[in-house]
Design a protein around this motif. Structure first.
Motif, PDB file in Angstrom:
ATOM      1  N   ASP A  77       0.841  -1.188   0.000  1.00 18.11           N
ATOM      2  CA  ASP A  77       0.000   0.000   0.000  1.00 18.11           C
ATOM      3  C   ASP A  77       0.879   1.241   0.000  1.00 18.11           C
ATOM      4  OD1 ASP A  77      -2.366   1.389  -0.060  1.00 18.11           O
ATOM      5  OD2 ASP A  77      -3.112   0.700   1.882  1.00 18.11           O
ATOM      6  N   GLY A 124      -3.714  -0.722   4.374  1.00 22.13           N
ATOM      7  CA  GLY A 124      -4.976  -0.144   4.801  1.00 22.13           C
ATOM      8  C   GLY A 124      -4.930   1.346   5.026  1.00 22.13           C
ATOM      9  N   ALA A 125      -3.722   1.923   5.087  1.00 19.86           N
ATOM     10  CA  ALA A 125      -3.580   3.361   5.334  1.00 19.86           C
ATOM     11  C   ALA A 125      -3.414   4.160   4.049  1.00 19.86           C
ATOM     12  CB  ALA A 125      -2.390   3.621   6.258  1.00 19.86           C
ATOM     13  N   ALA A 143      -1.281  -4.704  10.823  1.00 23.03           N
ATOM     14  CA  ALA A 143      -2.153  -3.690  10.230  1.00 23.03           C
ATOM     15  C   ALA A 143      -3.023  -4.293   9.132  1.00 23.03           C
ATOM     16  CB  ALA A 143      -1.312  -2.543   9.668  1.00 23.03           C
ATOM     17  N   ALA A 202      -5.754  -6.230  10.939  1.00 22.93           N
ATOM     18  CA  ALA A 202      -6.684  -5.386  11.700  1.00 22.93           C
ATOM     19  C   ALA A 202      -7.656  -4.641  10.805  1.00 22.93           C
ATOM     20  CB  ALA A 202      -5.900  -4.410  12.575  1.00 22.93           C
ATOM     21  N   SER A 203      -7.182  -4.266   9.612  1.00 18.87           N
ATOM     22  CA  SER A 203      -8.033  -3.493   8.701  1.00 18.87           C
ATOM     23  C   SER A 203      -8.757  -4.384   7.691  1.00 18.87           C
ATOM     24  CB  SER A 203      -7.176  -2.475   7.940  1.00 18.87           C
ATOM     25  OG  SER A 203      -6.192  -3.134   7.152  1.00 18.87           O
ATOM     26  N   ASP A 204      -8.561  -5.694   7.800  1.00 23.34           N
ATOM     27  CA  ASP A 204      -9.118  -6.634   6.820  1.00 23.34           C
ATOM     28  C   ASP A 204      -8.737  -6.220   5.417  1.00 23.34           C
ATOM     29  OD1 ASP A 204     -10.482  -8.955   6.128  1.00 23.34           O
ATOM     30  OD2 ASP A 204     -12.369  -7.895   5.794  1.00 23.34           O
ATOM     31  N   TRP A 205      -7.490  -5.744   5.305  1.00 27.14           N
ATOM     32  CA  TRP A 205      -7.008  -5.175   4.041  1.00 27.14           C
ATOM     33  C   TRP A 205      -6.939  -6.215   2.934  1.00 27.14           C
ATOM     34  CZ3 TRP A 205      -2.000  -5.655   1.592  1.00 27.14           C
ATOM     35  CH2 TRP A 205      -1.748  -4.686   0.604  1.00 27.14           C
TER      36      TRP A 205
END
Length: 262
Positions: free
Chosen positions: A198, A212-213, A255, A258-261
């Motif tokens: 990402d 996710g960010a 991460a 946690a974000s289900d990315w």
């Protein structure tokens, strides 16, 4: 169908293989690809130092819950002569652990007719050698240089049908801002492994951020892959070896979960 999650050791280059497997188990990841170990990209040398022989590695790995699905060589298919000797160094280790693929880079800068002709010839040479020696591992070509953009990649997949592609979905998207679903629609039949990551806009262009960010359209790509039931690994390539300022791979994997990315 759930995707087969994987990660590259490019994100944890200082860890030994035993430590890498511990990290994978901690995050519930069942597959890894080896690009760096114990501070070096010379994976065969590091495996020799840690285990002694391919057979000893295979015996140890058989007791683990993590599979080695790929190893990354530094050989390049285009430009200079295809370095089969570099690829062959990895074969005993890959065969011992049942790895599916050995990565080679594409190379070059702009895809040319010469590159296409050379790729056909060199891949045929590899196939002949593989068949004569009874190897099960095969080579895959990473979209890293001449094939990083959508159009040359799509052309290459059409004109070199024996090619097996490791698609860096983020890089193709970031280089040309092409919808990954469009690219996927043209190259899906050739893809055997995928890299994802990402990033977000930055003054210098783009900067890697925790999964996710950023704004890489992973959700849409994930849905398409799940709908089509892809069976190959989708691998987080966290480029910490080349960008040591990045957070740890441990943080990146946390991460992503946690974000289900992915």
């Amino acid at each position: 169908m759930s995707l087969t999650h994987c990660f590259s050791t490019l994100g944890c280059p200082d860890l030994s293989l035993r430590q890498v497997v511990d990290l994978a188990v901690h995050h519930g990841i069942g597959a890894i690809e080896l690009r760096a170990l114990s501070g070096s990209v010379d994976v065969p040398a590091r495996l020799t130092a840690e285990f002694g022989s391919p057979e000893a590695l295979a015996d140890w790995l058989a007791l683990q819950s993590v599979a080695i699905v790929a190893m990354g060589t530094s050989a390049r298919l285009f430009g200079e002569a295809f370095d089969l000797a570099e690829v062959e160094r990895f074969v005993p280790w890959a065969e011992a652990v049942g790895a599916r693929n050995l990565r080679v880079f594409d190379g070059g800068t702009v895809l040319t007719d010469t590159d296409i002709a050379a790729a056909r010839q060199r891949l045929d040479l590899w196939t002949d050698l593989r068949e004569k020696r009874g190897w099960t591992v095969d080579v895959m070509i990473e979209t890293h240089d001449a094939l990083v953009h959508h159009e040359p990649l799509a052309r290459f997949c059409r004109e070199v049908p024996q090619a097996r592609i490791l698609w860096d979905a983020h890089h193709t998207w970031a280089k040309g801002d092409t919808d990954p679903l469009v690219t996927w629609g043209e190259i899906a039949a050739r893809v055997v492994h995928m890299h994802v990551k990402d990033s977000a806009p930055a003054p210098e262009g783009r900067a890697y951020v925790l999964p996710g960010a950023g704004d890489f359209p992973m959700a849409a790509l994930r849905r398409r892959l799940e709908e089509e039931g892809v069976a190959f690994p989708v691998s987080l390539e966290w480029e910490r070896l080349w960008h040591p300022q990045l957070p740890s791979l441990d943080e990146a994997l946390a991460a992503a979960a946690a974000s289900d990315w992915w």
